[in-house]
Structure formats: C-alpha cells, structure tokens
Design a protein around this motif. Structure first.
Motif, PDB file in Angstrom:
ATOM      1  N   VAL A  33      47.572  71.017  37.178  1.00 22.55           N
ATOM      2  CA  VAL A  33      48.731  71.658  37.269  1.00 22.55           C
ATOM      3  C   VAL A  33      49.886  70.742  37.415  1.00 22.55           C
ATOM      4  CG1 VAL A  33      50.063  73.289  38.885  1.00 22.55           C
ATOM      5  CG2 VAL A  33      47.929  73.867  38.466  1.00 22.55           C
ATOM      6  N   VAL A  34      51.219  71.077  36.658  1.00 28.46           N
ATOM      7  CA  VAL A  34      52.199  70.083  36.599  1.00 28.46           C
ATOM      8  C   VAL A  34      52.684  70.051  38.096  1.00 28.46           C
ATOM      9  CG1 VAL A  34      53.729  71.561  35.522  1.00 28.46           C
ATOM     10  CG2 VAL A  34      54.147  69.423  35.297  1.00 28.46           C
ATOM     11  N   THR A  35      52.847  69.019  38.402  1.00 24.25           N
ATOM     12  CA  THR A  35      53.516  68.756  39.796  1.00 24.25           C
ATOM     13  C   THR A  35      54.824  68.094  39.639  1.00 24.25           C
ATOM     14  OG1 THR A  35      53.273  68.007  42.198  1.00 24.25           O
ATOM     15  CG2 THR A  35      52.373  66.374  40.375  1.00 24.25           C
ATOM     16  N   TRP A  36      55.264  67.581  38.768  1.00 27.67           N
ATOM     17  CA  TRP A  36      56.562  66.874  38.435  1.00 27.67           C
ATOM     18  C   TRP A  36      56.761  66.596  37.043  1.00 27.67           C
ATOM     19  CZ3 TRP A  36      58.006  62.718  35.390  1.00 27.67           C
ATOM     20  CH2 TRP A  36      59.257  62.170  35.837  1.00 27.67           C
ATOM     21  N   HIS A  57      59.255  62.999  42.610  1.00 27.68           N
ATOM     22  CA  HIS A  57      58.832  63.915  43.890  1.00 27.68           C
ATOM     23  C   HIS A  57      58.099  64.998  43.411  1.00 27.68           C
ATOM     24  CE1 HIS A  57      59.703  64.547  48.073  1.00 27.68           C
ATOM     25  NE2 HIS A  57      59.941  65.884  47.612  1.00 27.68           N
ATOM     26  N   THR A  58      56.753  64.856  44.097  1.00 26.00           N
ATOM     27  CA  THR A  58      55.956  65.929  43.682  1.00 26.00           C
ATOM     28  C   THR A  58      56.038  67.281  44.254  1.00 26.00           C
ATOM     29  OG1 THR A  58      54.385  65.429  45.360  1.00 26.00           O
ATOM     30  CG2 THR A  58      54.209  64.041  43.496  1.00 26.00           C
ATOM     31  N   SER A  59      55.784  68.316  43.515  1.00 26.77           N
ATOM     32  CA  SER A  59      55.879  69.656  44.221  1.00 26.77           C
ATOM     33  C   SER A  59      54.410  70.207  44.794  1.00 26.77           C
ATOM     34  CB  SER A  59      56.319  70.679  43.139  1.00 26.77           C
ATOM     35  OG  SER A  59      55.475  70.779  41.941  1.00 26.77           O
ATOM     36  N   ARG A 126      43.451  62.260  46.390  1.00 32.15           N
ATOM     37  CA  ARG A 126      44.261  63.410  46.724  1.00 32.15           C
ATOM     38  C   ARG A 126      45.691  62.859  46.700  1.00 32.15           C
ATOM     39  NH1 ARG A 126      44.468  68.308  47.731  1.00 32.15           N
ATOM     40  NH2 ARG A 126      46.087  69.307  48.912  1.00 32.15           N
ATOM     41  N   LEU A 127      46.559  63.540  46.154  1.00 30.49           N
ATOM     42  CA  LEU A 127      48.271  63.260  45.956  1.00 30.49           C
ATOM     43  C   LEU A 127      48.909  64.702  46.983  1.00 30.49           C
ATOM     44  CD1 LEU A 127      50.522  61.890  45.063  1.00 30.49           C
ATOM     45  CD2 LEU A 127      50.539  63.376  43.190  1.00 30.49           C
ATOM     46  N   PRO A 128      49.282  64.329  47.866  1.00 38.20           N
ATOM     47  CA  PRO A 128      49.705  65.369  48.859  1.00 38.20           C
ATOM     48  C   PRO A 128      51.211  65.863  48.126  1.00 38.20           C
ATOM     49  CG  PRO A 128      49.539  63.524  50.225  1.00 38.20           C
ATOM     50  CD  PRO A 128      49.473  63.016  48.809  1.00 38.20           C
ATOM     51  N   ALA A 129      51.468  67.212  48.472  1.00 37.36           N
ATOM     52  CA  ALA A 129      52.709  67.763  48.076  1.00 37.36           C
ATOM     53  C   ALA A 129      53.881  66.972  48.725  1.00 37.36           C
ATOM     54  CB  ALA A 129      52.808  69.268  48.595  1.00 37.36           C
ATOM     55  N   ALA A 130      54.843  67.266  47.750  1.00 38.05           N
ATOM     56  CA  ALA A 130      56.500  66.389  48.402  1.00 38.05           C
ATOM     57  C   ALA A 130      56.161  64.861  48.675  1.00 38.05           C
ATOM     58  CB  ALA A 130      56.762  67.349  49.794  1.00 38.05           C
ATOM     59  N   THR A 131      55.448  64.416  48.016  1.00 36.14           N
ATOM     60  CA  THR A 131      55.223  62.935  48.043  1.00 36.14           C
ATOM     61  C   THR A 131      56.369  62.106  46.896  1.00 36.14           C
ATOM     62  OG1 THR A 131      53.081  63.037  48.324  1.00 36.14           O
ATOM     63  CG2 THR A 131      53.705  61.001  47.605  1.00 36.14           C
ATOM     64  N   ASN A 132      56.826  61.078  47.477  1.00 29.49           N
ATOM     65  CA  ASN A 132      57.391  60.315  46.527  1.00 29.49           C
ATOM     66  C   ASN A 132      56.675  59.313  46.077  1.00 29.49           C
ATOM     67  OD1 ASN A 132      60.024  61.227  47.013  1.00 29.49           O
ATOM     68  ND2 ASN A 132      61.054  59.527  47.982  1.00 29.49           N
ATOM     69  N   LEU A 133      56.181  59.630  44.786  1.00 31.24           N
ATOM     70  CA  LEU A 133      55.254  59.084  43.999  1.00 31.24           C
ATOM     71  C   LEU A 133      55.875  57.984  43.041  1.00 31.24           C
ATOM     72  CD1 LEU A 133      52.110  58.911  42.851  1.00 31.24           C
ATOM     73  CD2 LEU A 133      53.099  60.561  41.033  1.00 31.24           C
ATOM     74  N   LEU A 225      58.204  77.366  47.742  1.00 32.17           N
ATOM     75  CA  LEU A 225      56.669  77.761  47.239  1.00 32.17           C
ATOM     76  C   LEU A 225      55.631  77.165  48.013  1.00 32.17           C
ATOM     77  CD1 LEU A 225      57.497  77.446  43.443  1.00 32.17           C
ATOM     78  CD2 LEU A 225      56.934  79.629  44.722  1.00 32.17           C
ATOM     79  N   GLN A 226      55.955  75.922  48.603  1.00 34.77           N
ATOM     80  CA  GLN A 226      54.857  75.298  49.290  1.00 34.77           C
ATOM     81  C   GLN A 226      54.611  76.262  50.617  1.00 34.77           C
ATOM     82  OE1 GLN A 226      52.752  73.008  47.966  1.00 34.77           O
ATOM     83  NE2 GLN A 226      54.187  73.190  46.410  1.00 34.77           N
ATOM     84  N   ARG A 227      55.632  76.807  51.137  1.00 38.00           N
ATOM     85  CA  ARG A 227      55.438  77.362  52.594  1.00 38.00           C
ATOM     86  C   ARG A 227      54.890  78.976  52.432  1.00 38.00           C
ATOM     87  NH1 ARG A 227      60.863  75.120  53.138  1.00 38.00           N
ATOM     88  NH2 ARG A 227      61.706  77.119  52.754  1.00 38.00           N
ATOM     89  N   ALA A 228      55.056  79.499  50.904  1.00 32.55           N
ATOM     90  CA  ALA A 228      54.629  80.842  50.687  1.00 32.55           C
ATOM     91  C   ALA A 228      53.371  81.159  50.395  1.00 32.55           C
ATOM     92  CB  ALA A 228      55.618  81.367  49.465  1.00 32.55           C
ATOM     93  N   ASP A 229      52.998  82.359  50.641  1.00 34.64           N
ATOM     94  CA  ASP A 229      51.649  82.938  50.133  1.00 34.64           C
ATOM     95  C   ASP A 229      51.773  83.457  48.766  1.00 34.64           C
ATOM     96  OD1 ASP A 229      49.086  83.857  50.056  1.00 34.64           O
ATOM     97  OD2 ASP A 229      49.545  85.769  51.114  1.00 34.64           O
ATOM     98  N   THR A 230      51.658  82.486  47.838  1.00 33.11           N
ATOM     99  CA  THR A 230      51.636  82.509  46.456  1.00 33.11           C
ATOM    100  C   THR A 230      50.776  81.671  45.615  1.00 33.11           C
ATOM    101  OG1 THR A 230      53.229  82.669  44.625  1.00 33.11           O
ATOM    102  CG2 THR A 230      53.916  81.160  46.283  1.00 33.11           C
ATOM    103  N   ALA A 231      50.402  82.071  44.664  1.00 37.62           N
ATOM    104  CA  ALA A 231      49.439  81.095  43.794  1.00 37.62           C
ATOM    105  C   ALA A 231      50.592  80.499  42.890  1.00 37.62           C
ATOM    106  CB  ALA A 231      48.672  81.865  42.708  1.00 37.62           C
ATOM    107  N   VAL A 232      51.710  80.389  42.554  1.00 41.32           N
ATOM    108  CA  VAL A 232      52.541  79.354  42.091  1.00 41.32           C
ATOM    109  C   VAL A 232      53.119  78.442  42.861  1.00 41.32           C
ATOM    110  CG1 VAL A 232      54.794  79.172  40.691  1.00 41.32           C
ATOM    111  CG2 VAL A 232      52.941  81.202  40.271  1.00 41.32           C
ATOM    112  N   LYS A 233      52.749  77.105  42.825  1.00 36.72           N
ATOM    113  CA  LYS A 233      53.033  76.131  43.790  1.00 36.72           C
ATOM    114  C   LYS A 233      53.581  75.101  42.761  1.00 36.72           C
ATOM    115  CE  LYS A 233      51.102  77.895  47.302  1.00 36.72           C
ATOM    116  NZ  LYS A 233      51.992  78.238  48.624  1.00 36.72           N
ATOM    117  N   GLY A 234      53.508  74.702  41.735  1.00 32.37           N
ATOM    118  CA  GLY A 234      53.935  73.635  40.850  1.00 32.37           C
ATOM    119  C   GLY A 234      55.465  73.850  40.452  1.00 32.37           C
ATOM    120  N   VAL A 235      56.175  72.890  40.162  1.00 33.42           N
ATOM    121  CA  VAL A 235      57.646  73.201  39.705  1.00 33.42           C
ATOM    122  C   VAL A 235      57.781  72.021  38.838  1.00 33.42           C
ATOM    123  CG1 VAL A 235      60.017  73.259  40.179  1.00 33.42           C
ATOM    124  CG2 VAL A 235      58.494  74.355  41.786  1.00 33.42           C
ATOM    125  N   ALA A 236      57.903  72.448  37.664  1.00 34.05           N
ATOM    126  CA  ALA A 236      58.609  71.441  36.534  1.00 34.05           C
ATOM    127  C   ALA A 236      60.046  71.393  36.150  1.00 34.05           C
ATOM    128  CB  ALA A 236      57.585  71.532  35.290  1.00 34.05           C
TER     129      ALA A 236
END
Length: 398
Positions: A33-36, A57-59, A126-133, A225-236
């Motif tokens: 899944v694309v994270t950035w 910044h990752t999603s 593992r790469l966490p969400a909302a990381t400054n990669l 999206l990270q806080r929500a109960d949804t399968a869509v989590k990545g944002v490009a």
C-alpha cells in the motif's frame, strides 16, 4: 513488536540479514500500500555526484518498506550507487541506528532507464504511521533533466559527495524545498488495507498551508483515516501546482499523468479527483463541456483499472486576479455536473465547505490563505473534515 520501544528501534527493525539474496522480480511493482507519494515533473538538470536527503511524511504504517525512484523525465539512464532510509531526529540529522541501506534486485546500485521508474527491494522491519521518513540517495552520473516534485513544502537537504550512510546532519548544508528522484513509498500493511490517491493542483499540493508541519488537506485526511474504523489508511498526495485536467503546462495534465502518478500506485482503491480551477481560470476557451469530458475520461480509466472515483466540486476563487463572471459561470456549471451528473461513485462538496454565505463566488475569509483561491491551514482542515470516509472505501464494491 514490544510496546514502549523508541521510534528508532520501531522504524525499519532488522528482520533478516542485509546481505541475503533479493527475491526474483524485486524491482517490479510491489504488493503493498502506498504510504507517501508526490507527483513527478521535470526539474532542472541533475548534478553529478550530488546527494539528497529527502524528508517525507508517511500515512499508513506497515512492514517491508519499498521506495520508487523515478527518471520519468530524464533523457539518459540515471545511476544511484547508494540509497538509504532512516527516520528524522531533527533537520538533516537521523535517529541513531535508523539509517539502513536499500537494495535493488539484491544490488546496492541501480540504473533507471530514461522515462522509467524502479522499486527497491523490501526493507525488513516496521515503519510506523505518521513517521518523518528520510531517504538519502547519491548519483555519481546525474545529468540532463532531473525528475522530482518542485513544491514539497517540506525542507529536505542536499550535499556534494556521498554522505548517504551518515546519520549526522553535518554534511547536509544545502536546504531544498523540493523532492528529487523519489516519487513513492509503500509498505505491506494489514490484509485488506487500501489507499486513496488525491489527484489535484496547488490546493492539494498544499500551497498556503504551513510548511514543514504537514497541513495540506490530504495530511489532515490521513490523520483522520488513522483514527477511523476503515480499511482505507494510505494517502498519496498527487497534487501539482498549476496543473490542469486537460492541457500540459506546469507538469503533464491530469489525463496524461493519471497512469504514472495514480493508477500505478500500489494498493490504491480510490481516486479522489479535485481539479479544474486552473482550466477554468486560464481563459483559454475551455468550456464546462470540455472539462466534463475530461472528468469522464478519468473516471472511465480509473474504473477500468478497478478503482472508484470520488469527485470534488471546484472551490470559489473570486478575488483572484483571473476571476471574472464568465469563469464563474463555467465553475457553477461544472459543479452542478459533479453534484448531479451521476458519473462519480461519490461526491465531496468542497465548494460548499469553502464559500462565503454572503458571496458564493468568494472563499470564506476565515478559511482564505490570502490570495482568494488557496485555503489556509484552517481551510485545509475543513476540507479534510468534509470528506465522507466511508465513501473512500467504495472501491471494495467494484
């Protein structure tokens, strides 16, 4: 992974020996899944021997990070002999122990043909969400047109010579507000996780939002999206300043970059189309019918690729120097089609969110970034808050 570990330990934790052979086809399209992501465009000429330390910044979080290097606008092959990924401590300095080498088909060096992109091998851990990669890369032979993203609204760094393996920021003395050569990052996320790709112009690109703080509307959406109960989590974020739907100009048109910037991104379930104001305000004779035809083509191509499409209405821009009643009439006709034409799988009404109740052609002053076309941070958040998160999962029904 145990709770309480520091970020440097969480990020890209080693799960296999770096020297292990890469799997066959490691540089092909990744499953994940694309994270950035950032839309690709032609930059100035590349500089041989230059290194870039690119902050993104990752999603969505996940494992097995991969990056995509782009030579889409190059006129010659481009070699990278050292590429690393780590996490930012501050400025160009990395968190101790986080900087790790990336490989391509098991090799440290990769040559990207002109007009092409290439994916790295998965980097275990593992790469966490909302990381400054932070991706550090060096090319010994860069020359001719470089590929990158001009308006990053994120400070990155450059230096001459190869300092990619260093975690210190001491050598990285040249700040840059652009991303070079890197156009996507993916992870392997939980089964069923998807992403949304925002196809847009400078508003999606974040102009007038605060730099270095990730306050573009797709950033606010990613946090929701990270806080929500949804399968869509990545944002490009595939916004590009000045970009049009129909005509090339600043960058290739949305129609011409759709495949590379959006449909090719791994895990994209939904295309979020918010574009058209640059076509309307350019006074080049573009009619509402012309723009609607462009929307239809994007939707048809996205549907053919198994994606769904959310359409967003074009926001108000009265007060911008190119506004006039004729352009406003086209905007109103286009928005009426977006709302009621039945072409999109779902609609987000950004016009309703942003416009003044006293002058519907003008942006609400509290949301105006000052130029009457680009929202400020508050406006960006209002846009993201208006998105129906359940609509972004509509791709599961296609």
């Amino acid at each position: 992974m145990r709770a309480g570990l520091p970020l440097a330990a969480l990020l890209l934790t080693v799960a296999a020996c770096q020297s292990a052979p890469a799997p066959a086809g490691a540089t092909g399209d990744p499953s994940g899944v694309v994270t950035w992501a950032a839309s690709a465009d032609r930059m100035g000429d590349g500089v041989a021997g230059r290194s870039y330390r690119l902050v993104v910044h990752t999603s969505v979080g996940g494992t097995d990070l991969r990056i995509r290097l782009s030579n889409a606008f190059g006129d010659r092959p481009l070699t990278f002999d050292n590429v690393y990924a780590g996490s930012q401590k501050q400025g160009a300095e990395l968190r101790p122990g986080s900087n790790r080498r990336l490989t391509f088909g098991g090799a440290r060096t990769v040559t990207v043909p002109a007009g092409s992109t290439v994916w790295s091998d998965p980097l275990p851990g593992r790469l966490p969400a909302a990381t400054n990669l932070v991706v550090s890369l060096h090319s010994p032979d860069a020359g001719g047109p470089a590929t990158g993203h001009w308006m990053a609204l994120q400070r990155s760094y450059a230096t001459q010579g190869d300092h990619t393996a260093e975690e210190s920021g001491a050598a990285w003395t040249i700040p840059t507000g652009s991303w070079f050569h890197l156009d996507a990052v993916s992870v392997r996320a939980r089964a069923g996780t998807g992403a949304v790709a925002a196809l847009g112009d400078s508003i999606t690109d974040g102009w007038q939002s605060t730099a270095d703080l990730n306050r573009r509307w797709p950033d606010y959406l990613a946090r929701r999206l990270q806080r929500a109960d949804t399968a869509v989590k990545g944002v490009a974020n595939e916004g590009m300043s000045g970009n049009k739907v129909l005509a090339d100009g600043p960058g290739q048109s949305a129609l011409n970059r759709l495949e590379r910037d959006v449909l090719s991104q791994p895990g994209v379930r939904t295309v979020f189309l918010f574009q058209g104001v640059n076509d309307i305000k350019a006074h080049t004779g573009v009619t509402a019918e012309d723009l609607i035809d462009g929307y239809r083509e994007i939707v048809e191509r996205a549907h053919a690729a198994g994606k769904c499409v959310v359409g967003a209405t074009v926001g108000p821009f009265k007060g911008w120097h190119e506004w006039d009643p004729a352009a406003e009439a086209v905007r109103q006709e286009v928005n009426a089609f977006i709302r009621t034409g039945g072409v999109f799988d779902a609609v987000t009404d950004f016009d309703r969110v942003l416009r003044s109740p006293y002058d519907p052609g003008r942006m609400l002053p509290a949301l105006d970034g000052g130029d009457h076309i680009h929202p400020n941070d508050k406006g960006m958040q209002a846009m993201a808050d208006a998105v129906d998160l359940t609509a972004l999962d509509c791709g599961t029904t296609r």
